[in-house]
Design an enzyme around this catalytic site. Structure first.
Site, short mmCIF file in Angstrom:
data_model
loop_
_atom_site.label_atom_id
_atom_site.label_comp_id
_atom_site.label_asym_id
_atom_site.label_seq_id
_atom_site.Cartn_x
_atom_site.Cartn_y
_atom_site.Cartn_z
NE ARG A 219 -102.37 35.96 4.49
CZ ARG A 219 -101.33 35.24 4.93
NH1 ARG A 219 -101.17 34.00 4.51
NH2 ARG A 219 -100.46 35.77 5.76
CB ALA B 227 -99.88 39.64 5.01
CB SER B 228 -100.56 39.00 10.86
OG SER B 228 -99.97 40.23 11.19
CB ALA B 229 -99.91 33.72 10.85
CE1 TYR C 247 -100.38 41.58 13.70
CE2 TYR C 247 -100.38 40.06 15.57
CZ TYR C 247 -100.97 40.55 14.42
OH TYR C 247 -102.16 40.02 13.98
#
Length: 382
Positions: free
Chosen positions: A34, A96-98, A242
């Protein structure tokens, strides 16, 4: 730190503790780190209380690395790029999503080697890289990003990582007809109305996964299958919250001139504003309304809004222990009556959970249903 493998494993252990993850998802997360997709300065948001931490790799690399490999959302842009990355920023607009949520959407999509996938919302590029890894050299990933600045940085991140999906700057709601048909559509922004273009551009039997935002609290994962002659049909699969697609954000309105009166309710507004996922889907499906909440100095505020007409809304507020709550009405649509009737209809159904609801999308629009596509809730008062 040059070897993040221990941190990647720690992240996997954290998200596996939340829910079991398939080997292929874990393998993708190990193979596509990531950190190359996270900017030097960003905001980390963690936990149910959404704790914000300003992270800066230059000034505090320890906190930066810990946040990047936690199950955290990393906010990378605020105010559509007009604001600075600082604590207390009011309008996050790219992130940046979990990792746990990223893993969930990948699981629901289940891309296979050789698949052609459309991603809506490139963001940092991390999920485009994960999708590229999963479909392999024989597959193709097309990723569409509406913000040219975000798209430019994503292209740099992906190039540095040695990944080459097809990147397009444009409105993801239109899909990418020149690259269709797709085996799957992977959406990384909140959606209130599912664009039918995605259905048209997906092969029969193909899958569309998206975070559905009904406008009431947290979002819901939705997995649709394209059915010839029908459109797309599927169920709500779990939590997925989101930022809304820019084209579907609520319009702002000033409705003081439409004030129509005040009434009183005995229903605690927290019952509506903090309703369970199943109740929120029922209320959304029956009314098409949205809600907003705010707690300020011990007072719980609830707005019930018509997304099609910002002049139509109601405001309710109260404190714990109150037995009556004032309701301020704006416009002539009885939005408070509608939302409370819908809530008690859900109660009368036996308070079904999220997993019992689904959606059908056709050229004429979309509808939420309970248990079966042939048994969808009917609107009340509309």
């Amino acid at each position: 730190m040059t070897d993040p493998s221990a941190r990647v494993q720690g992240m996997l252990d954290e998200i596996i503790a939340i829910a079991p993850r398939s080997d292929w998802i874990c393998d993708a997360l190990r193979s596509v780190p990531r950190h190359p997709f996270i900017p030097t300065r960003a905001l980390s948001v963690e936990g149910y209380d959404e704790r914000e931490t300003l992270i800066d790799r230059n000034t505090d690399p320890t906190t930066w690395w810990a946040s990047v490999y936690a199950d955290s959302t990393i906010i990378t842009q605020v105010d559509d790029g007009a604001g600075a990355i600082e604590l207390g920023a009011r309008k996050p607009t790219s992130s940046a999503s979990a990792p746990s949520t990223v893993a969930d959407l990948l699981k629901w999509l289940s891309p296979r080697s050789g698949d052609r996938v459309l991603e809506v919302g490139t963001g940092t590029g991390w999920t485009a890289a994960l999708l590229s890894y999963l479909v392999g050299d024989q597959g193709e990933v097309t990723s569409v990003e509406v913000d040219p600045v975000v798209a430019e940085q994503a292209a740099k991140n992906l190039a540095a990582a040695g990944v080459q999906p097809r990147l397009i700057v444009g409105d993801g709601a239109a899909g990418c007809p020149d690259r269709a048909p797709f085996d799957g559509v992977h959406v990384t922004c909140g959606i209130y109305r599912v664009p039918y273009a995605w259905v048209e551009q997906t092969r029969p039997g193909g899958t569309i996964v998206l975070p559905y935002d009904c406008g009431m609290g947290d979002g819901h994962g939705l997995r649709l299958r394209v059915v010839p002659g029908t459109g797309a049909v599927g169920r709500f699969t779990g939590f997925a919250s989101y930022m809304l697609m820019r084209a579907q954000r609520d319009a702002d309105g000033d409705s003081d001139e439409r004030y129509t009166g005040e009434t009183v309710t005995r229903l605690d507004p927290r019952m509506i504003g903090r309703a369970s996922p199943g109740a929120r889907l029922a209320m959304a499906g029956l009314t098409g309304l949205r809600t907003r909440t705010l707690v300020q100095e011990g007072v719980f505020w609830l707005w019930v809004l018509d997304p099609e007409d910002p002049a139509q809304y109601a405001v309710v507020h109260g404190r714990p222990g109150d037995t009556e709550y004032p309701v301020y009405l704006y416009g002539d649509r009885p939005v408070w009556e509608e939302i409370t009737d819908a809530y008690f209809r859900w109660v009368g159904w036996g308070e079904p959970g999220r997993e019992r609801f689904g959606m059908t999308v056709t050229p004429e629009g979309q509808r939420i249903w309970l248990d079966s596509p042939t048994q969808h809730p009917q609107p009340i008062h509309r």
